[in-house]
Design an enzyme around this catalytic site. Structure first.
Site, PDB file in Angstrom:
ATOM      1  N   GLU A   1      -4.940  -8.619  -0.745  1.00  0.00           N
ATOM      2  CA  GLU A   1      -5.727  -8.337   0.463  1.00  0.00           C
ATOM      3  C   GLU A   1      -7.184  -8.237   0.054  1.00  0.00           C
ATOM      4  OE1 GLU A   1      -4.537  -5.345   3.320  1.00  0.00           O
ATOM      5  OE2 GLU A   1      -2.414  -5.749   2.926  1.00  0.00           O
TER       6      GLU A   1
ATOM      7  N   GLU B   1       0.838  -1.212   0.000  1.00  0.00           N
ATOM      8  CA  GLU B   1       0.000   0.000   0.000  1.00  0.00           C
ATOM      9  C   GLU B   1       0.874   1.265   0.000  1.00  0.00           C
ATOM     10  OE1 GLU B   1      -3.256  -0.220   2.852  1.00  0.00           O
ATOM     11  OE2 GLU B   1      -4.123  -1.893   1.750  1.00  0.00           O
TER      12      GLU B   1
HETATM   13  O1  AHR Z   1      -5.149  -6.215   6.649  1.00  0.00           O
HETATM   14  C1  AHR Z   1      -5.112  -5.091   7.461  1.00  0.00           C
HETATM   15  C2  AHR Z   1      -4.472  -3.897   6.778  1.00  0.00           C
HETATM   16  O2  AHR Z   1      -5.265  -3.471   5.719  1.00  0.00           O
HETATM   17  C3  AHR Z   1      -3.117  -4.131   6.170  1.00  0.00           C
HETATM   18  O3  AHR Z   1      -2.094  -3.998   7.076  1.00  0.00           O
HETATM   19  C4  AHR Z   1      -3.036  -3.040   5.143  1.00  0.00           C
HETATM   20  O4  AHR Z   1      -2.223  -3.390   4.055  1.00  0.00           O
HETATM   21  C5  AHR Z   1      -4.477  -2.804   4.760  1.00  0.00           C
HETATM   22  O5  AHR Z   1      -4.760  -1.453   4.793  1.00  0.00           O
END
Ligand code: AHR
Length: 545
Positions: A349, A222
């Site tokens: 994610e 991110e």
């Molecule tokens: O999964 C939780 C968080 O969500 C992670 O650390 C981040 O990459 C995303 O914003």
């Protein structure tokens, strides 16, 4: 538009100026006829409570990469500590520090690849703090997740040995945000070099002679947000710089490390465009997409994991179906620059993100997991499989005790969640060949929300067995599906079903088996036709042989 300070209220110690505003999802327009995957899955309107399915085994699609079933383990809450790692001296039964109950549950799941150490944590993690004798490792402040002190007892050796123990391929995220190219380069050498080189010898001094196999590396996490608030162009340049110094220490194509670049947040198409334009396809193996399903669509009040009405249930599934649009639009941009599909879309994610369980640390992201989440997981897995020509990896967030977890632990107790059961039931799709599938489904309508009631996916495994997975999102109506089979010689059908009396049903430490798979008797084969009576709010996996 990128995420706003949506997650800040969860991250007690997360500086609010490092995140951008949340994207509230617009209602998904009803897709009267939606083509899911280059003609592989077609979805259309039908009369209530009946549906039709046509599976054509003479038209095999792409291989479903086993890596679509990947997991994510971050130094966040009780994912690593207590969830996976209790240390060798713990009274909780363990093998070299890993809890035995969790090891066994993960073994059954056949986890193909595991992402670590974050997440936002990755961009503040300095790997040299996590090697050597545990009692002398320096600690650090986990600024993103609850402001706890991380003792670094779970580091490179502990992670890679865990993967080795379970036959999982490691997917390691490098620190781009607060690290250096040198640090990243040395880490790769430490983990993977067989030479008598400085980092490899440091590894040997810490007890590991042979290098590990680390097939996947992420270059930051991110980077548009918690990983450094970079612009796409700035990150693209940084990606190329890091990538130049990630070496393959073991010769041969099979040993080449796959490099995954930070990709877009949700609908940030400009990020995808910039990355694809600025980074040649031969310099990156994957581009990561992050998308979380927020039940209310509002990051500031996301909704409970187990206490929701039917309106919110339906809205949650509508929000999750946004994944289809994201995949399609990001893929179209990728196709423009990479028509040969050399760069995979890596959804590293995804999952449902609810309010935390009452009374728990808001920075630990501990949430329960209901039958709704099982349906949501299955629907997303179907989408990934429908796009298996472009999506090469996916990682649900996260594996233990965090967000849409497979496993929940409470001291010496452990339970598996409805989502775990979906991953276990669906593991037969891993590495199988996707089959062409045409689905005509009724809608499931609640107020303004209208979504397709049924979703499905079919594959043929190496032994020739055909696996058909189905979901019925409608919580009140069973759906009878007539399935036409072409090129299928199978004579019998068997199956398993995951359902419960309510979509809010979930497993607890007191009642760990409230939601678990059972034998499914609702499918029959006759004269080459398959009829399925798909119960309300259910996930079904059929095997045709
Ligand atoms: O999964 C939780 C968080 O969500 C992670 O650390 C981040 O990459 C995303 O914003």
């Amino acid at each position: 538009m990128e995420k706003e300070n949506e997650k800040d209220y969860e991250k007690d110690f997360h500086p609010s100026n490092t995140m951008n505003p949340p994207t509230l999802l617009a209602p998904l327009p009803y897709l009267g006829l939606a083509v899911f995957c280059l003609g592989t899955v077609i979805l259309a309107r039908a009369a209530e409570s009946t549906a039709t399915l046509a599976i054509d085994a003479t038209k095999p699609g792409p291989v479903i990469n086993k890596n679509l079933y990947g997991q994510f383990s971050e130094h966040l809450g009780h994912c690593i500590y207590e969830g996976i790692w209790v240390g060798p001296d713990s009274p909780i039964p363990n093998t070299k520090g890993y809890r035995n109950d969790v090891l066994a549950a993960l073994k059954t799941l056949a986890v193909p690849q595991l992402r670590w150490p974050g997440g936002c944590f990755a961009d503040e993690y300095h790997w040299k703090d996590g090697i050597g004798p545990r009692e002398t490792r320096p600690s650090m402040f986990n600024s993103h997740w609850g402001g706890v002190v991380e003792n670094n007892h779970f580091g490179t050796h502990e992670f890679l040995d865990l993967c080795e123990l379970l036959g999982i391929e490691p997917y390691v995220c490098l620190n781009v945000g607060s690290g250096t190219v040198q640090e990243a380069m040395e880490w790769v050498e430490y983990m993977t070099s067989p030479a008598s080189s400085p980092m490899a010898n440091m590894r040997r001094a810490h007890g590991r002679d042979q290098p590990w196999k680390v097939p996947y590396l992420a270059v930051g996490n991110e980077s548009w947000g918690c990983g450094g608030n970079m612009t796409a162009a700035f990150y693209a340049d940084n990606y190329k710089r890091y990538n130049t110094f990630i070496k393959n220490y073991v010769p041969g194509d099979a040993n080449r490390i796959q490099r995954i670049a930070c990709g877009p947040n949700e609908a940030n198409y400009e990020w995808t465009e910039t990355m694809m334009k600025n980074v040649p396809a031969h310099q990156m193996n994957g581009l990561a997409l992050h998308y979380y399903t927020i039940p209310t669509g509002d990051w500031k009040k996301k909704g409970s994991a187990t206490d929701f009405d039917e309106g919110q249930y339906a809205a949650t599934l509508r929000h999750t179906l946004k994944m289809e649009e994201l995949i399609t639009k990001h893929s179209a941009i990728m196709d423009k620059y990479d028509p040969d599909k050399k760069v995979g879309l890596v959804v590293d994610e995804w999952g449902i993100w609810t309010d935390v369980e009452p009374g728990t640390n808001p920075g630990f992201l501990y949430q329960q997991n209901s039958l709704r989440d099982a349906l949501l997981a299955a629907i997303n897995l179907h989408l990934f499989q429908a796009h298996a020509d472009r999506i090469t990896m996916a990682n649900i967030a996260q594996m233990v005790n965090v967000l849409q977890a497979m496993i929940l632990t409470d001291k010496e107790k452990m339970i598996v969640t409805p989502t775990y059961h979906v991953f276990e039931m669906f593991k037969v799709h891993q590495g199988a060949t996707a089959l062409s599938l045409t689905l005509t489904t009724p809608d499931y309508v609640v107020g303004e929300t209208k979504i397709p009631a049924v979703s499905a996916s079919a594959s043929r495994d190496a032994a020739g067995k055909i696996h058909v997975s189905l979901t019925n999102a409608n919580p009140g109506t069973a759906i009878t599906i007539s399935a036409a089979l072409t090129g299928v010689t199978a004579k019998s059908v068997s199956g398993r079903i995951l359902t419960a009396p309510a979509v809010t049903a979930h497993n607890t430490f007191a009642a760990p088996h409230a939601v678990e798979p059972a034998k499914f008797e609702g499918a029959a084969m006759a004269n080459g036709k398959l009829t399925i009576n798909l119960p309300a709010k259910s996930v079904v996996m059929l095997t045709l042989e």
